[in-house]
Design a protein around this motif. Structure first.
Motif, PDB file in Angstrom:
ATOM      1  N   GLY A  92       0.819  -1.211   0.000  1.00 45.47           N
ATOM      2  CA  GLY A  92       0.000   0.000   0.000  1.00 45.47           C
ATOM      3  C   GLY A  92       0.847   1.253   0.000  1.00 45.47           C
ATOM      4  O   GLY A  92       2.015   1.254  -0.399  1.00 45.47           O
ATOM      5  N   LYS A  93       0.266   2.326   0.484  1.00 43.64           N
ATOM      6  CA  LYS A  93       0.944   3.617   0.470  1.00 43.64           C
ATOM      7  C   LYS A  93       2.189   3.636   1.342  1.00 43.64           C
ATOM      8  O   LYS A  93       3.099   4.441   1.128  1.00 43.64           O
ATOM      9  CB  LYS A  93      -0.027   4.709   0.920  1.00 43.64           C
ATOM     10  CG  LYS A  93      -1.181   4.933  -0.062  1.00 43.64           C
ATOM     11  CD  LYS A  93      -2.112   6.031   0.419  1.00 43.64           C
ATOM     12  CE  LYS A  93      -3.251   6.248  -0.570  1.00 43.64           C
ATOM     13  NZ  LYS A  93      -4.199   7.316  -0.121  1.00 43.64           N
TER      14      LYS A  93
ATOM     15  N   ASP B 221      -3.083  -1.835   4.358  1.00 40.04           N
ATOM     16  CA  ASP B 221      -3.231  -1.124   3.090  1.00 40.04           C
ATOM     17  C   ASP B 221      -2.715  -1.924   1.897  1.00 40.04           C
ATOM     18  O   ASP B 221      -2.662  -1.409   0.777  1.00 40.04           O
ATOM     19  CB  ASP B 221      -2.528   0.240   3.149  1.00 40.04           C
ATOM     20  CG  ASP B 221      -1.024   0.107   3.369  1.00 40.04           C
ATOM     21  OD1 ASP B 221      -0.556  -1.016   3.659  1.00 40.04           O
ATOM     22  OD2 ASP B 221      -0.314   1.129   3.247  1.00 40.04           O
ATOM     23  N   ASP B 222      -2.327  -3.200   2.122  1.00 37.42           N
ATOM     24  CA  ASP B 222      -1.905  -4.043   1.008  1.00 37.42           C
ATOM     25  C   ASP B 222      -3.072  -4.252   0.041  1.00 37.42           C
ATOM     26  O   ASP B 222      -4.209  -4.468   0.462  1.00 37.42           O
ATOM     27  CB  ASP B 222      -1.420  -5.406   1.505  1.00 37.42           C
ATOM     28  CG  ASP B 222      -0.051  -5.330   2.165  1.00 37.42           C
ATOM     29  OD1 ASP B 222       0.506  -4.213   2.244  1.00 37.42           O
ATOM     30  OD2 ASP B 222       0.458  -6.376   2.590  1.00 37.42           O
ATOM     31  N   VAL B 223      -2.764  -4.200  -1.245  1.00 35.38           N
ATOM     32  CA  VAL B 223      -3.781  -4.393  -2.280  1.00 35.38           C
ATOM     33  C   VAL B 223      -3.790  -5.871  -2.665  1.00 35.38           C
ATOM     34  O   VAL B 223      -2.765  -6.417  -3.074  1.00 35.38           O
ATOM     35  CB  VAL B 223      -3.490  -3.513  -3.507  1.00 35.38           C
ATOM     36  CG1 VAL B 223      -4.520  -3.768  -4.600  1.00 35.38           C
ATOM     37  CG2 VAL B 223      -3.482  -2.038  -3.112  1.00 35.38           C
ATOM     38  N   LEU B 224      -4.929  -6.514  -2.538  1.00 29.78           N
ATOM     39  CA  LEU B 224      -5.058  -7.954  -2.767  1.00 29.78           C
ATOM     40  C   LEU B 224      -5.872  -8.214  -4.023  1.00 29.78           C
ATOM     41  O   LEU B 224      -6.984  -7.716  -4.160  1.00 29.78           O
ATOM     42  CB  LEU B 224      -5.721  -8.622  -1.566  1.00 29.78           C
ATOM     43  CG  LEU B 224      -5.082  -8.362  -0.197  1.00 29.78           C
ATOM     44  CD1 LEU B 224      -5.827  -9.123   0.886  1.00 29.78           C
ATOM     45  CD2 LEU B 224      -3.612  -8.734  -0.198  1.00 29.78           C
TER      46      LEU B 224
ATOM     47  N   LEU C 172      -4.912   0.348  -9.909  1.00 32.19           N
ATOM     48  CA  LEU C 172      -4.481  -0.088  -8.590  1.00 32.19           C
ATOM     49  C   LEU C 172      -5.339   0.548  -7.494  1.00 32.19           C
ATOM     50  O   LEU C 172      -5.694  -0.102  -6.509  1.00 32.19           O
ATOM     51  CB  LEU C 172      -3.008   0.259  -8.384  1.00 32.19           C
ATOM     52  CG  LEU C 172      -2.323  -0.333  -7.155  1.00 32.19           C
ATOM     53  CD1 LEU C 172      -2.295  -1.851  -7.247  1.00 32.19           C
ATOM     54  CD2 LEU C 172      -0.904   0.216  -7.000  1.00 32.19           C
ATOM     55  N   ALA C 173      -5.700   1.816  -7.688  1.00 36.01           N
ATOM     56  CA  ALA C 173      -6.506   2.513  -6.686  1.00 36.01           C
ATOM     57  C   ALA C 173      -7.908   1.927  -6.566  1.00 36.01           C
ATOM     58  O   ALA C 173      -8.561   2.073  -5.529  1.00 36.01           O
ATOM     59  CB  ALA C 173      -6.586   3.999  -7.027  1.00 36.01           C
ATOM     60  N   ALA C 174      -8.373   1.251  -7.620  1.00 37.33           N
ATOM     61  CA  ALA C 174      -9.722   0.682  -7.611  1.00 37.33           C
ATOM     62  C   ALA C 174      -9.769  -0.726  -7.021  1.00 37.33           C
ATOM     63  O   ALA C 174     -10.863  -1.272  -6.838  1.00 37.33           O
ATOM     64  CB  ALA C 174     -10.281   0.660  -9.034  1.00 37.33           C
ATOM     65  N   GLN C 175      -8.601  -1.325  -6.718  1.00 39.26           N
ATOM     66  CA  GLN C 175      -8.566  -2.679  -6.198  1.00 39.26           C
ATOM     67  C   GLN C 175      -8.770  -2.682  -4.679  1.00 39.26           C
ATOM     68  O   GLN C 175      -8.443  -1.715  -3.995  1.00 39.26           O
ATOM     69  CB  GLN C 175      -7.232  -3.346  -6.549  1.00 39.26           C
ATOM     70  CG  GLN C 175      -6.917  -3.379  -8.028  1.00 39.26           C
ATOM     71  CD  GLN C 175      -8.042  -3.970  -8.856  1.00 39.26           C
ATOM     72  OE1 GLN C 175      -8.536  -5.060  -8.576  1.00 39.26           O
ATOM     73  NE2 GLN C 175      -8.466  -3.232  -9.875  1.00 39.26           N
ATOM     74  N   PRO C 176      -9.312  -3.768  -4.132  1.00 42.40           N
ATOM     75  CA  PRO C 176      -9.582  -3.813  -2.689  1.00 42.40           C
ATOM     76  C   PRO C 176      -8.302  -3.948  -1.866  1.00 42.40           C
ATOM     77  O   PRO C 176      -7.358  -4.630  -2.264  1.00 42.40           O
ATOM     78  CB  PRO C 176     -10.458  -5.058  -2.537  1.00 42.40           C
ATOM     79  CG  PRO C 176     -10.069  -5.935  -3.690  1.00 42.40           C
ATOM     80  CD  PRO C 176      -9.754  -4.997  -4.823  1.00 42.40           C
ATOM     81  N   THR C 177      -8.275  -3.287  -0.733  1.00 44.54           N
ATOM     82  CA  THR C 177      -7.188  -3.442   0.227  1.00 44.54           C
ATOM     83  C   THR C 177      -7.608  -4.467   1.280  1.00 44.54           C
ATOM     84  O   THR C 177      -8.791  -4.803   1.411  1.00 44.54           O
ATOM     85  CB  THR C 177      -6.847  -2.116   0.904  1.00 44.54           C
ATOM     86  OG1 THR C 177      -7.989  -1.686   1.663  1.00 44.54           O
ATOM     87  CG2 THR C 177      -6.474  -1.058  -0.128  1.00 44.54           C
ATOM     88  N   TYR C 178      -6.620  -4.921   2.052  1.00 39.85           N
ATOM     89  CA  TYR C 178      -6.940  -5.884   3.105  1.00 39.85           C
ATOM     90  C   TYR C 178      -7.875  -5.255   4.136  1.00 39.85           C
ATOM     91  O   TYR C 178      -8.788  -5.910   4.646  1.00 39.85           O
ATOM     92  CB  TYR C 178      -5.649  -6.370   3.745  1.00 39.85           C
ATOM     93  CG  TYR C 178      -5.854  -7.429   4.794  1.00 39.85           C
ATOM     94  CD1 TYR C 178      -6.703  -8.512   4.552  1.00 39.85           C
ATOM     95  CD2 TYR C 178      -5.201  -7.362   6.022  1.00 39.85           C
ATOM     96  CE1 TYR C 178      -6.894  -9.495   5.508  1.00 39.85           C
ATOM     97  CE2 TYR C 178      -5.377  -8.344   6.982  1.00 39.85           C
ATOM     98  CZ  TYR C 178      -6.228  -9.407   6.726  1.00 39.85           C
ATOM     99  OH  TYR C 178      -6.415 -10.374   7.680  1.00 39.85           O
ATOM    100  N   ALA C 179      -7.673  -3.969   4.421  1.00 36.24           N
ATOM    101  CA  ALA C 179      -8.539  -3.281   5.380  1.00 36.24           C
ATOM    102  C   ALA C 179      -9.982  -3.236   4.891  1.00 36.24           C
ATOM    103  O   ALA C 179     -10.923  -3.440   5.670  1.00 36.24           O
ATOM    104  CB  ALA C 179      -8.022  -1.864   5.631  1.00 36.24           C
ATOM    105  N   SER C 180     -10.170  -2.978   3.591  1.00 37.21           N
ATOM    106  CA  SER C 180     -11.540  -2.916   3.064  1.00 37.21           C
ATOM    107  C   SER C 180     -12.200  -4.286   3.083  1.00 37.21           C
ATOM    108  O   SER C 180     -13.419  -4.394   3.270  1.00 37.21           O
ATOM    109  CB  SER C 180     -11.527  -2.349   1.642  1.00 37.21           C
ATOM    110  OG  SER C 180     -10.896  -3.245   0.731  1.00 37.21           O
TER     111      SER C 180
END
Length: 469
Positions: free
Chosen positions: A132-133, A162-165, A252-260
């Motif tokens: 993530g960021k 904030d990792d993108v999965l 990338l910004a449209a992909q789900p993060t672990y937090a989401s």
């Protein structure tokens, strides 16, 4: 003399085939042109040896052919010849190894400006994770792997929130930007390869390997598993799409993060009951299905699979083919579900339905079908119960007429050919192993037997199994 002529003709034919063959290396799409150069050097060195050895053999056959007026001479040692052979062999081996060593040194030296992506291999699909960021990956643990947590993420590590999965076999990369790919396997030995990138590396269980490259042109490139990893190895495919940097950042910004993903609300079956009202007209009030309406049974199917199929219908991954008339009907109903949460609520309500006994309408030989089923069981489970880890749904208890239609759709390319349907790609290949209508009916007859065994008491199931044997 005839043997010598044949050797020379074979040599000439091999050389002509190499230069005139239409099968050449795919166009290069990364910075690894040096690997192509190394391959060319190897071909020239081995080609020179191949030509020299065959010409020498032809010359020796002619020069030392049998003659009645002379005898062969025995010469146990010839130091001059041995030194020549040692010298020429040393030069040849050095020419083969030295370029590869220099290229390997660059291959394992990652530029400081490279961004990272983790690639996770599993029988028989791929997953991807971006930091993530904060620029750091969160902690993972194989003991945390599950159907709901396919990456084994540790929720206690804040760096991973904030990792993108991306739990799918399609990934985007920016053009002209170095990328370091961290490679991890969930089960057995795999190998990540994109032919156009000239880059490949093993994914070894229990360790983290890596490779790096710089994509140099935009386009779509197929990911292959270059290591025999099981029965579905040939269908373990993915796709890398190289795009402009701005398009990559937007994707990338449209992909789900672990937090989401962690923040997703628990499915509400009560809300799902309201959402199911339009479905009941075709699928029945308790999801029992209706063959007259071409609506399959839903009762007994796993929620994770129902959610995926609803998302596929809504996005056009499924039901967009011109010949899939029934799928087109489902697209209209799926569009009524506003988001994934609504799909989860609906699936949760369907899971509350009682599972009725199977209705058999397809005749076949279950004993012959059991032999075909061995290929299917690797993903769908020995009892047809479905396995979320392999993303394979339950088959035991599904309407047999529906299974027959879907196998036909996969074979004909009506279903499974959409570029975003990674698991459909696999099924289109596996469905080709079921050859002919008789084999299809036999396979479905065996699945019906599995469903009957599951719906009976333990003693009845045991008796049925003995009869099947």
């Amino acid at each position: 003399m005839a043997i010598a002529i044949v050797l020379v003709l074979l040599l000439l034919g091999s050389i002509l085939f190499h230069f005139l063959s239409p099968w050449q290396l795919t166009p290069l799409a990364s910075n690894w042109g040096s690997i192509d150069d190394t391959i060319d050097i190897t071909l020239w060195v081995t080609g020179f040896v191949f030509v020299a050895v065959n010409l020498f053999m032809a010359w020796a056959i002619v020069r030392y052919r049998y003659r009645s007026d002379r005898r062969a001479e025995y010469e146990p040692e010839n130091k001059t010849l041995e030194w020549w052979l040692m010298g020429v062999t040393t030069v040849g081996i050095a020419a083969l190894l030295a370029p590869g060593l220099f290229v390997w040194g660059r291959y394992v030296t990652v530029p400081d400006e490279a961004h990272e992506v983790e690639i996770v291999g599993q029988q028989w699909h791929w997953g991807f994770r971006f930091p993530g960021k904060d620029g750091a990956f969160g902690r993972v643990d194989t003991r945390l792997l599950s159907g709901e947590n396919p990456f084994g993420m540790d929720a206690a590590d804040p760096a991973g929130l904030d990792d993108v999965l991306i739990h799918g076999s399609r990934v985007l990369l920016p053009v002209d930007r170095p990328v370091k790919a961290l490679l991890r396997s969930r089960d057995v030995l795999h190998n990540f390869q994109v032919v156009q990138f000239r880059a490949k590396m093993d994914l070894v269980p229990g360790q983290l390997s890596y490779l790096w490259l710089t994509p140099t042109r935009t386009g779509e490139f197929e990911i292959l598993c270059a290591e025999l990893c099981g029965i579905g190895h040939f269908a373990m495919r993915g796709m890398v799409e190289v795009v402009e940097p701005a398009a990559f950042e937007q994707w990338l910004a449209a992909q789900p993060t672990y937090a989401s993903i962690l923040a997703r609300p628990e499915p509400d079956a009560a809300k799902g009951r309201t959402l199911y009202a339009p479905c009941a007209a075709c699928h029945g009030t308790e999801g029992q299905g209706n063959a007259q309406m071409n609506a399959p049974r839903l009762a007994g199917q796993d929620a994770w699979y129902l959610i995926r199929q609803l998302a596929y219908f809504k996005s056009g991954v499924r039901g967009a083919h011109a010949d899939d008339t029934h799928g087109q009907q489902m697209r209209a109903f799926a569009s009524m579900l506003v988001d994934r949460a609504a799909m989860a609520d609906l699936a949760a309500y369907i899971e509350t339905f009682p599972v009725p006994p199977p209705v058999i309408s397809v005749d076949g030989n279950p004993q012959r079908g059991a032999r075909v089923w061995r290929n299917c069981a690797a993903c769908h489970g020995n009892e047809g119960q479905g396995i979320q880890a392999t993303q394979a749904p339950r088959l035991a208890g599904i309407d047999d007429w529906y299974l027959q239609r879907q196998l036909d759709n996969f074979r004909r390319g009506i279903r499974g050919r959409h570029p975003d349907d990674a698991y459909g790609w696999q099924m289109t290949e596996m469905a080709k192993l079921v050859r002919g209508e008789d084999a299809t009916r036999d396979l479905i007859a065996h699945i019906n037997m599995l469903a009957l065994a599951a719906s009976r008491p333990a003693d009845g199931a045991t008796e049925l199994a003995h009869r099947s044997d």
